[in-house]
Scaffold this motif. Sequence first.
Motif, PDB file in Angstrom:
ATOM      1  N   ASN A  97       0.828  -1.199   0.000  1.00 30.79           N
ATOM      2  CA  ASN A  97       0.000   0.000   0.000  1.00 30.79           C
ATOM      3  C   ASN A  97       0.868   1.258   0.000  1.00 30.79           C
ATOM      4  O   ASN A  97       1.626   1.499   0.946  1.00 30.79           O
ATOM      5  N   PRO A  98       0.809   2.093  -1.043  1.00 31.41           N
ATOM      6  CA  PRO A  98       1.645   3.306  -1.102  1.00 31.41           C
ATOM      7  C   PRO A  98       1.419   4.281   0.049  1.00 31.41           C
ATOM      8  O   PRO A  98       2.391   4.831   0.553  1.00 31.41           O
ATOM      9  N   PRO A  99       0.169   4.545   0.514  1.00 32.37           N
ATOM     10  CA  PRO A  99      -0.002   5.499   1.612  1.00 32.37           C
ATOM     11  C   PRO A  99       0.777   5.110   2.873  1.00 32.37           C
ATOM     12  O   PRO A  99       1.378   5.965   3.518  1.00 32.37           O
ATOM     13  N   ALA A 100       0.765   3.826   3.212  1.00 32.23           N
ATOM     14  CA  ALA A 100       1.487   3.379   4.405  1.00 32.23           C
ATOM     15  C   ALA A 100       2.988   3.601   4.247  1.00 32.23           C
ATOM     16  O   ALA A 100       3.666   4.045   5.181  1.00 32.23           O
ATOM     17  N   GLU A 101       3.507   3.292   3.070  1.00 33.36           N
ATOM     18  CA  GLU A 101       4.939   3.488   2.819  1.00 33.36           C
ATOM     19  C   GLU A 101       5.298   4.972   2.838  1.00 33.36           C
ATOM     20  O   GLU A 101       6.329   5.371   3.393  1.00 33.36           O
ATOM     21  N   GLN A 102       4.447   5.793   2.240  1.00 34.54           N
ATOM     22  CA  GLN A 102       4.695   7.240   2.230  1.00 34.54           C
ATOM     23  C   GLN A 102       4.665   7.810   3.653  1.00 34.54           C
ATOM     24  O   GLN A 102       5.488   8.665   4.009  1.00 34.54           O
ATOM     25  N   ALA A 103       3.706   7.328   4.454  1.00 34.54           N
ATOM     26  CA  ALA A 103       3.605   7.807   5.835  1.00 34.54           C
ATOM     27  C   ALA A 103       4.848   7.423   6.628  1.00 34.54           C
ATOM     28  O   ALA A 103       5.380   8.231   7.401  1.00 34.54           O
ATOM     29  N   GLN A 104       5.323   6.210   6.433  1.00 35.12           N
ATOM     30  CA  GLN A 104       6.521   5.758   7.141  1.00 35.12           C
ATOM     31  C   GLN A 104       7.748   6.579   6.748  1.00 35.12           C
ATOM     32  O   GLN A 104       8.545   6.982   7.599  1.00 35.12           O
ATOM     33  N   LEU A 124      14.435  10.159  20.024  1.00 40.25           N
ATOM     34  CA  LEU A 124      14.375  10.028  18.571  1.00 40.25           C
ATOM     35  C   LEU A 124      14.751   8.624  18.109  1.00 40.25           C
ATOM     36  O   LEU A 124      14.166   8.097  17.161  1.00 40.25           O
ATOM     37  N   LYS A 125      15.712   8.000  18.790  1.00 41.15           N
ATOM     38  CA  LYS A 125      16.043   6.596  18.481  1.00 41.15           C
ATOM     39  C   LYS A 125      14.841   5.705  18.739  1.00 41.15           C
ATOM     40  O   LYS A 125      14.537   4.795  17.950  1.00 41.15           O
ATOM     41  N   PHE A 126      14.164   5.962  19.849  1.00 40.99           N
ATOM     42  CA  PHE A 126      12.983   5.182  20.221  1.00 40.99           C
ATOM     43  C   PHE A 126      11.875   5.336  19.178  1.00 40.99           C
ATOM     44  O   PHE A 126      11.277   4.350  18.733  1.00 40.99           O
ATOM     45  N   LEU A 127      11.598   6.580  18.765  1.00 39.14           N
ATOM     46  CA  LEU A 127      10.534   6.828  17.779  1.00 39.14           C
ATOM     47  C   LEU A 127      10.883   6.223  16.415  1.00 39.14           C
ATOM     48  O   LEU A 127      10.010   5.673  15.737  1.00 39.14           O
ATOM     49  N   PHE A 128      12.141   6.342  16.014  1.00 39.01           N
ATOM     50  CA  PHE A 128      12.544   5.773  14.718  1.00 39.01           C
ATOM     51  C   PHE A 128      12.342   4.262  14.721  1.00 39.01           C
ATOM     52  O   PHE A 128      11.853   3.676  13.746  1.00 39.01           O
ATOM     53  N   SER A 129      12.701   3.621  15.830  1.00 39.40           N
ATOM     54  CA  SER A 129      12.521   2.175  15.931  1.00 39.40           C
ATOM     55  C   SER A 129      11.042   1.807  15.903  1.00 39.40           C
ATOM     56  O   SER A 129      10.647   0.831  15.250  1.00 39.40           O
ATOM     57  N   ALA A 130      10.200   2.593  16.583  1.00 40.19           N
ATOM     58  CA  ALA A 130       8.755   2.306  16.612  1.00 40.19           C
ATOM     59  C   ALA A 130       8.135   2.456  15.225  1.00 40.19           C
ATOM     60  O   ALA A 130       7.346   1.611  14.789  1.00 40.19           O
ATOM     61  N   VAL A 131       8.498   3.531  14.521  1.00 38.04           N
ATOM     62  CA  VAL A 131       7.955   3.754  13.174  1.00 38.04           C
ATOM     63  C   VAL A 131       8.431   2.659  12.220  1.00 38.04           C
ATOM     64  O   VAL A 131       7.680   2.208  11.341  1.00 38.04           O
ATOM     65  N   SER A 132       9.664   2.198  12.402  1.00 35.69           N
ATOM     66  CA  SER A 132      10.185   1.132  11.538  1.00 35.69           C
ATOM     67  C   SER A 132       9.456  -0.184  11.773  1.00 35.69           C
ATOM     68  O   SER A 132       9.439  -1.048  10.895  1.00 35.69           O
ATOM     69  N   GLN A 133       8.845  -0.355  12.976  1.00 34.21           N
ATOM     70  CA  GLN A 133       8.098  -1.584  13.291  1.00 34.21           C
ATOM     71  C   GLN A 133       6.644  -1.521  12.811  1.00 34.21           C
ATOM     72  O   GLN A 133       5.902  -2.483  12.975  1.00 34.21           O
ATOM     73  N   MET A 134       6.228  -0.386  12.223  1.00 38.58           N
ATOM     74  CA  MET A 134       4.828  -0.202  11.847  1.00 38.58           C
ATOM     75  C   MET A 134       4.354  -1.293  10.882  1.00 38.58           C
ATOM     76  O   MET A 134       5.065  -1.645   9.931  1.00 38.58           O
ATOM     77  N   ASP A 135       3.172  -1.807  11.137  1.00 31.39           N
ATOM     78  CA  ASP A 135       2.585  -2.850  10.294  1.00 31.39           C
ATOM     79  C   ASP A 135       2.152  -2.243   8.969  1.00 31.39           C
ATOM     80  O   ASP A 135       1.243  -1.398   8.924  1.00 31.39           O
ATOM     81  N   MET A 136       2.780  -2.663   7.882  1.00 28.20           N
ATOM     82  CA  MET A 136       2.475  -2.081   6.573  1.00 28.20           C
ATOM     83  C   MET A 136       1.145  -2.590   6.014  1.00 28.20           C
ATOM     84  O   MET A 136       0.601  -2.005   5.081  1.00 28.20           O
ATOM     85  N   LYS A 155      -8.977   9.757   4.284  1.00 27.68           N
ATOM     86  CA  LYS A 155      -9.489   8.715   5.173  1.00 27.68           C
ATOM     87  C   LYS A 155      -8.345   8.026   5.913  1.00 27.68           C
ATOM     88  O   LYS A 155      -8.450   7.713   7.098  1.00 27.68           O
ATOM     89  N   TYR A 156      -7.246   7.786   5.183  1.00 24.18           N
ATOM     90  CA  TYR A 156      -6.091   7.133   5.808  1.00 24.18           C
ATOM     91  C   TYR A 156      -5.465   8.038   6.875  1.00 24.18           C
ATOM     92  O   TYR A 156      -5.130   7.585   7.971  1.00 24.18           O
ATOM     93  N   VAL A 157      -5.324   9.319   6.572  1.00 23.87           N
ATOM     94  CA  VAL A 157      -4.744  10.275   7.528  1.00 23.87           C
ATOM     95  C   VAL A 157      -5.609  10.353   8.782  1.00 23.87           C
ATOM     96  O   VAL A 157      -5.095  10.343   9.913  1.00 23.87           O
ATOM     97  N   ASP A 158      -6.935  10.428   8.603  1.00 25.07           N
ATOM     98  CA  ASP A 158      -7.847  10.496   9.751  1.00 25.07           C
ATOM     99  C   ASP A 158      -7.755   9.233  10.604  1.00 25.07           C
ATOM    100  O   ASP A 158      -7.719   9.310  11.841  1.00 25.07           O
ATOM    101  N   ALA A 159      -7.715   8.083   9.933  1.00 32.02           N
ATOM    102  CA  ALA A 159      -7.630   6.813  10.669  1.00 32.02           C
ATOM    103  C   ALA A 159      -6.299   6.712  11.419  1.00 32.02           C
ATOM    104  O   ALA A 159      -6.256   6.273  12.577  1.00 32.02           O
TER     105      ALA A 159
END
Length: 416
Positions: A5-12, A269-281, A233-237
Amino acid sequence: MGRDNPPAEQAQVLLRTRICNPSFVFTLLPDSPDSNYSKLKYIVSSSVTEGCNSSVLLLGPRGCGKIAVLELVLEALLNEFPDMISVIKLNGLLHSDDNCALKEIARQLCLEHQLLFSKMASSDDNTRFLIAILRECGLAHKTVIFVLDEFDLFAQGKQRLLYSLLDAMQSVTSQAVVIGVSCRLDADQLLEKRVRSRFSHRKLLFLPPSREVLDRILEQILQLPKDTGLPTKYVDAFNTKLLSILSDRTFKDIIDSLCFSDSTFNQLLKFLFSAVSQMDMKSGLLSIENFRTALSNTQRQPKLECLKDCSILELYILVCMRKLEVNQQESCNFNSIMKEYKNIHDTSHTSDYYARNVCLRAFEHLVQRELISFTGNRGQNQSIEFRPVKLLISFHELQQGLKSYPSCPLPLLRSL
């Protein structure tokens, strides 16, 4: 949403870019007259506009944003006074030697003013060149800003560089600012008397963000804006799920645990980067589990990992040393540890009791693994059994290690 899904990748990608961009992160801090950004900008801009010399120290633990805030100030002033500022940057890890530092200053000044730099010039030549350039810049109403990172390293030795800079700034014709950056809060006390007398003694203290500021920064970094081209819709969710996570008690406990060990911006910032990298695509949304995994990745504790490989006997020795510490025994050795070990055995009637020579080998193994160590050089010629030792693991780490240890004996947990 599909896996590709492109939106998820773009958000990440967007969130990662934000986290890795200090200019974005530190612009989220409160812009008040009492902020370090405002104070530092006022000090430097006053020197530029009023033609006066000044010096200031930026002090605070590593990772609190000293350099990031300084870069924001320099960027703003270079845009405001493009032809009135020249920036020279030195680092104590590279240029703590006075001769090397003077040569690097001369090189940067020559590059800035399109002059020919001579590698063969002596330190005296470079010093005279520095004084001449400062005089010419002063006459041209141009301020030279010297940034000395790892400032405490420049305060070693004879401090010739610091003296040359600050002494040259005593001239009416010169126009310069010296900005020292250090994680040592006593950096100004390292200066010699002749250097300290020429220093303006301005200091800005950088501290980890308060919890209120931290909560606001978390929300502003992780929220998706609606003007990035992503589906509404994706941004709101995404934002609705994020706000739900930020208000969750479990998430607040995770942040409390993170701040307990290290509350600096760098760690956050290390913590947030790691969390965003774990995001379920697949779902394209963040979850509590992402932050829980990020916390375990960020807070890697080598001593806890060492405890996992310890034997039951070694754990008993560590617990005995902890009990001796609680009883405020000034020093302990192998013999006193064995007495405490026997007391635990007699009280709990445990079957985990080993011969003295086996205990001595376990004791030596703990020394090798640096979970305990001998105190100073006292008693080096004595037998290992009589040499005083100290515990190198905290109560919290030992308690956590015992709880996570597979099949840890119940008497051992009760003894702690």
